[in-house]
Structures are given as structure tokens and as C-alpha cells.
Design a protein around this motif. Structure first.
Motif, mmCIF file in Angstrom:
data_model
loop_
_atom_site.group_PDB
_atom_site.id
_atom_site.type_symbol
_atom_site.label_atom_id
_atom_site.label_comp_id
_atom_site.label_asym_id
_atom_site.label_seq_id
_atom_site.Cartn_x
_atom_site.Cartn_y
_atom_site.Cartn_z
ATOM 1 N N GLY A 76 8.654 -9.625 -3.441
ATOM 2 C CA GLY A 76 7.322 -9.250 -3.593
ATOM 3 C C GLY A 76 6.475 -10.099 -4.776
ATOM 4 N N ALA A 77 7.189 -11.223 -5.202
ATOM 5 C CA ALA A 77 6.655 -11.693 -6.448
ATOM 6 C C ALA A 77 5.941 -13.101 -5.752
ATOM 7 C CB ALA A 77 7.877 -12.312 -7.217
ATOM 8 N N ASN A 78 4.627 -12.895 -6.111
ATOM 9 C CA ASN A 78 3.908 -14.128 -5.708
ATOM 10 C C ASN A 78 3.444 -15.295 -6.891
ATOM 11 O OD1 ASN A 78 3.499 -13.088 -2.749
ATOM 12 N ND2 ASN A 78 2.522 -11.164 -3.737
ATOM 13 N N LEU A 79 3.758 -16.083 -6.536
ATOM 14 C CA LEU A 79 3.458 -17.304 -7.416
ATOM 15 C C LEU A 79 2.009 -17.672 -7.289
ATOM 16 C CD1 LEU A 79 6.672 -17.965 -7.279
ATOM 17 C CD2 LEU A 79 6.005 -20.215 -7.754
ATOM 18 N N LYS A 80 1.156 -17.868 -8.287
ATOM 19 C CA LYS A 80 -0.109 -18.220 -8.427
ATOM 20 C C LYS A 80 -0.065 -19.775 -8.026
ATOM 21 C CE LYS A 80 -2.207 -15.133 -11.556
ATOM 22 N NZ LYS A 80 -1.858 -14.955 -12.943
ATOM 23 N N ARG A 81 -0.831 -20.411 -7.199
ATOM 24 C CA ARG A 81 -0.942 -21.709 -6.912
ATOM 25 C C ARG A 81 0.356 -22.531 -6.590
ATOM 26 N NH1 ARG A 81 -4.293 -24.748 -10.787
ATOM 27 N NH2 ARG A 81 -4.594 -26.089 -9.105
ATOM 28 N N PRO A 82 1.112 -21.854 -5.543
ATOM 29 C CA PRO A 82 2.449 -22.430 -5.125
ATOM 30 C C PRO A 82 2.633 -23.651 -4.760
ATOM 31 C CG PRO A 82 1.544 -20.976 -3.394
ATOM 32 C CD PRO A 82 0.899 -20.819 -4.579
#
Lengths: 433, 148
Positions: A76-82
């Protein structure tokens, strides 16, 4: 709030999966070009260059690419600007691996120095992005713990690698060989090994319908591995050779236990069909157990390391025989599945997506795997008969990995054709409805 | 103590077993048996989806006010899985084993990924928010899932 569907765009992981096999091809060509000399010892410039083309160019590429994809799903960890992170990391790793290999081969300090700088910045960028995404994610599963511990080890292996590269370039008075062992320990045990286990907890039951990993050992494996590596590091600094060996033995035995457990779980799988992923995993697990057995023997009886071919056999068995098969096996599931998922989403439940075997078929994967097994056997034999087999082994390795690249590229090409087809059909449906 | 997580996870495992039976029948070349086994698997899955969509999700949504969150994504994935099961059963009906195995491969990963999200995120959230309603919800889920 949990964000469920924040999978990054397909292009983010794909660029890694498409570049990685090319580095393994390059490593194979280097072995073929250098010939028997490359098997003289693990310290030859050619051997060091080939090793890093594989570990950074292939392994690290796929691992970081897959993490960008998987972190939102399993943690559930979302990278910013993947997408931006993926681009920079992919370019940085590729340039870094090439410069490092060139630095080893030429011995030019500026090449080694710039490789160290680029790789340091690249990994720093990746770690910053992932740690920011992981802040506030509670450690609720062994997989999340494994990922966090693996990232810590990634900092360790890259840190040591930079010290080693600069030490080599500028002639610093360092115990290079002992530090190189420790660097390999953090890289293969703490980073690749712990990350592999963290992923295995999820994907082995998922792909093969095996029973789950026992909770207690899965929680403890990453902790134990890191403790052994920390012990090894402290013992090296304090100059306690006996404890260094103890740390190595502990790490090796933990690896054997994990591989043995995984083999046992796979023996209880409920799926009837052995597919390419399953066979690749069996190959990787068996080779890893042999490799780690060689390592634990050296820890108990150091003179074994002087036996001709011992250390090289360990390296080839663990990296080309263990990690590469695991990674390739997983690529063979991830690429068709992601293709299917993105096609499914683009059809908006109005136009169906083709099944995974229409993207990449079992026979294609199976034939490539046989080629890889032949290349691996040749590489192992070349350690003992380098004059005869070094060049064929290098070529075979290049061919098998070129074939992997071809398989993945074909899958992407089919994905694009299906995507265009689905979009056209969808436009018709929307226009007529 | 029984929780929503443990109860529903157990039901996922039961569905997995039924799925594996169908696949084993196909690999032995017995497509008639496979069709029966897959039928069992499909009804177990549909009952599981129904109990979630009619009982668990609405209770969770009413309690937390989260209507467009995880439950919505799970409903969408149920739709995808229903479609995949239809495709697989059609392949079995036309006796196309190769096509079935391809569909099954997609189905199994989609299903496992979906289950993982429910087991690791949604069910724990349900257990956390529905403490007062737990006995009643569990009782309803039990009757819904044990019906033939």
C-alpha cells in the motif's frame, strides 16, 4: 486511507524488464571475448566486469523495476511520480553498470569514480522515493518487513561498493578482498536474498497454490539475515576472523533453510501443471542450496576456498544458477499478467482482454529455459575446462539471455497490437451505444 | 476467536482447493470431470462474492461511510473474475483444454491477487471497524456460505 488501485503506468516497470536481459547478453559476450583468462580467478578485470554487468545491469534493474510496480500492491506504498523515478533510475543503473564494467576492464580511475558517483546518486534517488512512500506504512506482514530490511541492505551494499570502487581507483589502503566479500554478502544475502524471500512469501503460494510459508520463520528470516551481516561487518572492523566466519555460516545456513522450505512447499503445490516459472524456481532453489553449501564449507574450513574453482563455482551457482532463474521465472508471470491487467482495464469491461498465454506462450518460455539450462551447465563446466569451454559458455549465455529479451519484447509487441485492437473495438461500441 | 479475516480467508482456501481439482482433472485429460469440478469452484466463488456484496461490504460501508473506497475496487474485481470464470467454463464446454489452461492461468493470478488484498487489507479493516456487529455479521456469512 488505503489506496488499492495505484498501480503505476505499465511503462514504469517495463523499461527495466526490457533493458535488463541486454546486460546479461553483454556479460555473456564479454566472457566469450575474454575467453579462458576470465576464469583464472574472481579478481580478474573481466570477471569483475561480467559480475557487475549481471548484478547491477540485470538483477538490480529487474528488482528495482519490480519494486516500483509491487510496492503499492503488497505494501500500500505509493510512489510519487513513479514514471519519472523509473526513467531516472533505469538510465542511472544502465549508465552506472556500463561505466563500472568499463572501469574494471580499463583500470581508468575516472571511469570507476564516475560509475560510483552515478550509482550512488541513482540508488539514493530510489531509496528516497521508496522510503517516502513507506513512511507510515505499518509492518503488518513478513513481506513488508522483508522489503524494509532489504532496502536497508541495499544502502549497505551500494555504500560498500562505492568505497571499494574509489579505493580501487585511487589506491586507498583498504583490505579490498575482505571488504569485497562483505560487499557481496550484503548484496546477495541482505538485499537480493531478503527481497527474494519477501516476494516468495507472496508469489510462491500465489503462482503454484502451495500452502503459505510458516509465519514465525518468515518474520524471522530477514531479521536473522541482517543480524548475521551486521555481526560479519562488526567482526571485520574489529578484526575477529572467527566471528566473520560465524556470520558467513549463519547467513549461508539461513539461505539453505529458506530454499529447502520453499522446495518443500512447492512439493505440496496443488496445481497440476509444472510451468516455466515453476521449473525456473526449482532450478534456482537447487543451485542456491549447492552454492550455499559451498559457502558454509568455507566458513567451517577456510582452506576449501583455495581449491581450484571453488569460489568461482560458488559465484556462478548462486548468481547465474540461483538468482537469475528466480528473476526470469517471475518475469515470465509478471509481464503477461501486467499486460493482461492493463488490457483488461483499457477494455473498460466492454471489450474482453486476451488470456495470458496469448501474450506469451508456454512453449516459447520453455524453449528459452532449456537454452538457459545449457548455458548454465557450460558455464559451470568452463570453470574446470576453461580452454575448451570458456568461449562457447559465454556465447551460450549471451544467446539464452538474448532469447529472454526476444520473448519479453514479443510479449510487449503483442500487448501493443491487442491494445490498439481493444481501443478500436471500444470506440465502435461507445459510438453505437 | 473467529474473525471476519480468518473465516473469509478459510473460504478463499476452500475455493482454491476446488479450483485445483478442476485443473488436475484437465491435466489428466478428463474434461467431463473438470467441467463438474469447475462448476463446484464457480458456485463457491459466486456464493463468496454474493455474501461479500450483499452482507459484508454494505455493513462496512454503512459503518465507516467509505463507499467509494476499497469495497468499490473489490466489486470491480469481482466483475472481472466473473468474466474470467465464464471464459474458462466456455473453454471447457467446447473441450478446448489449451484455451482453458490459458484462461485458468490468468484467473488464478487475478484471483490470488484479489484475495491477498482482501485478506491483508479489507478484512482486517472490517474486523477493526465492525467489533459490535461482528457476531451478527459472522452468523449471516456462515449461513450464506454454507447454503448448497
Amino acid at each position: 486511507m488505503l489506496a488499492f488501485e495505484n498501480a503505476p503506468p505499465f511503462a514504469a516497470p517495463l523499461r527495466f524488464f526490457l533493458t535488463a536481459p541486454l546486460f546479461a547478453v553483454l556479460a555473456g559476450l564479454l566472457v566469450a571475448f575474454e575467453g579462458p583468462d576470465i576464469f583464472a580467478s574472481r579478481w580478474t578485470p573481466g570477471a569483475l566486469a561480467a559480475t557487475h554487468l549481471i548484478t547491477i545491469g540485470f538483477m538490480l534493474q529487474v528488482m528495482l523495476g519490480a519494486l516500483i510496480q509491487i510496492l503499492p500492491v503488497v505494501a500500500g506504498a505509493n510512489l510519487k511520480r513513479p514514471l519519472a523515478v523509473a526513467r531516472l533510475v533505469n538510465v542511472g543503473l544502465s549508465a552506472g553498470a556500463l561505466l563500472l564494467a568499463a572501469g574494471f576492464l580499463s583500470g581508468i580511475p575516472a571511469l570507476l569514480g564516475s560509475a560510483a558517483l552515478i550509482l550512488a546518486l541513482t540508488v539514493l534517488l530510489f531509496l528516497t522515493a521508496t522510503i517516502m512512500a513507506l513512511i507510515g506504512v505499518p509492518t503488518t506482514s513478513p513481506t513488508i518487513r522483508g522489503i524494509k530490511f532489504a532496502l536497508f541492505s541495499l544502502a549497505g551494499v551500494v555504500g560498500l561498493g562505492i568505497v571499494l570502487a574509489l579505493g580501487l581507483a585511487y589506491g586507498w589502503p583498504l583490505p579490498l578482498m575482505a571488504l569485497a566479500d562483505l560487499h557481496a554478502g550484503w548484496g546477495l544475502g541482505g538485499w537480493a536474498g531478503v527481497l527474494l524471500a519477501a516476494m516468495a512469501y507472496v508469489v510462491v503460494p500465489m503462482f503454484q497454490l502451495t500452502p503459505g510459508y510458516p509465519a514465525r520463520s518468515s518474520w524471522w528470516f530477514p531479521v536473522f539475515m541482517l543480524l548475521m551481516l551486521l555481526l560479519w561487518s562488526v567482526a571485520l572492523i574489529a578484526d575477529w576472523p572467527l566471528l566473520v566466519r560465524f556470520g558467513q555460516l549463519g547467513a549461508a545456513l539461513a539461505g539453505i533453510a529458506f530454499a529447502g522450505l520453499t522446495l518443500r512447499l512447492q512439493g505440496k503445490r496443488r496445481r497440476a501443471r509444472p510451468d516455466a516459472t515453476y521449473r525456473y524456481w526449482q532450478l534456482g532453489l537447487t543451485n542456491s542450496i549447492f552454492a550455499l553449501f559451498l559457502l558454509s564449507t568455507v566458513a567451517v574450513w577456510p582452506a576449501a576456498a583455495d581449491i581450484d574453482g571453488w569460489t568461482l563455482a560458488f559465484g556462478v551457482l548462486l548468481v547465474a544458477g540461483g538468482f537469475l532463474p528466480f528473476i526470469t521465472g517471475m518475469l515470465y508471470k509478471i509481464v503477461p499478467f501486467l499486460s493482461w491487467m492493463h488490457l483488461q482495464n483499457s477494455g473498460q469491461a466492454k471489450v474482453p482482454a486476451p488470456a495470458m498465454n496469448k501474450i506469451l506462450s508456454e512453449p516459447e518460455m520453455h524453449r528459452q529455459m532449456l537454452a538457459y539450462a545449457v548455458a548454465l551447465a557450460l558455464l559451470l563446466a568452463a570453470i574446470f575446462f576453461p580452454v575448451w569451454l570458456a568461449r562457447p559458455a559465454g556465447l551460450a549465455f549471451a544467446i539464452a539471455n538474448g532469447w529472454l529479451w526476444w520473448n519479453i519484447a514479443s510479449a510487449i509487441r503483442r500487448y501493443r497490437l491487442h491494445l490498439a485492437d481493444i481501443e478500436a473495438k471500444l470506440a465502435v461500441k461507445l459510438a453505437t451505444s | 476467536m473467529t474473525t471476519i479475516r480468518s473465516f473469509m480467508t478459510e473460504d478463499h482456501r476452500r475455493c482454491d482447493d476446488l479450483f485445483a481439482e478442476a485443473e488436475q482433472a484437465v491435466s489428466k485429460g478428463n474434461l467431463d470431470l473438470a467441467l463438474v469440478a469447475f462448476g463446484h469452484f464457480r458456485s463457491a466463488m459466486l456464493a463468496h462474492f454474493d455474501s461479500e456484496e450483499k452482507t459484508l461490504f454494505p455493513t462496512f460501508e454503512a459503518k465507516t461511510g467509505m463507499r467509494m473506497g476499497p469495497t468499490q475496487v473489490m466489486r470491480m474485481e469481482h466483475e472481472q473474475l466473473r468474466g474470467l470464470m465464464d471464459d474458462a467454463i466456455n473453454a471447457l464446454k467446447t473441450a478446448d483444454a489449451e484455451d482453458y489452461l490459458g484462461q485458468a492461468d490468468t484467473l488464478v493470478i487475478m484471483m490470488q491477487q484479489h484475495n491477498m488484498k482482501e485478506e491483508n487489507m479489507l478484512y482486517p479493516m472490517c474486523d477493526q471497524h465492525l467489533t459490535a456487529e461482528l457476531p451478527a455479521v459472522l452468523e449471516r456469512l456462515e449461513t450464506e456460505l454454507c447454503e448448497p
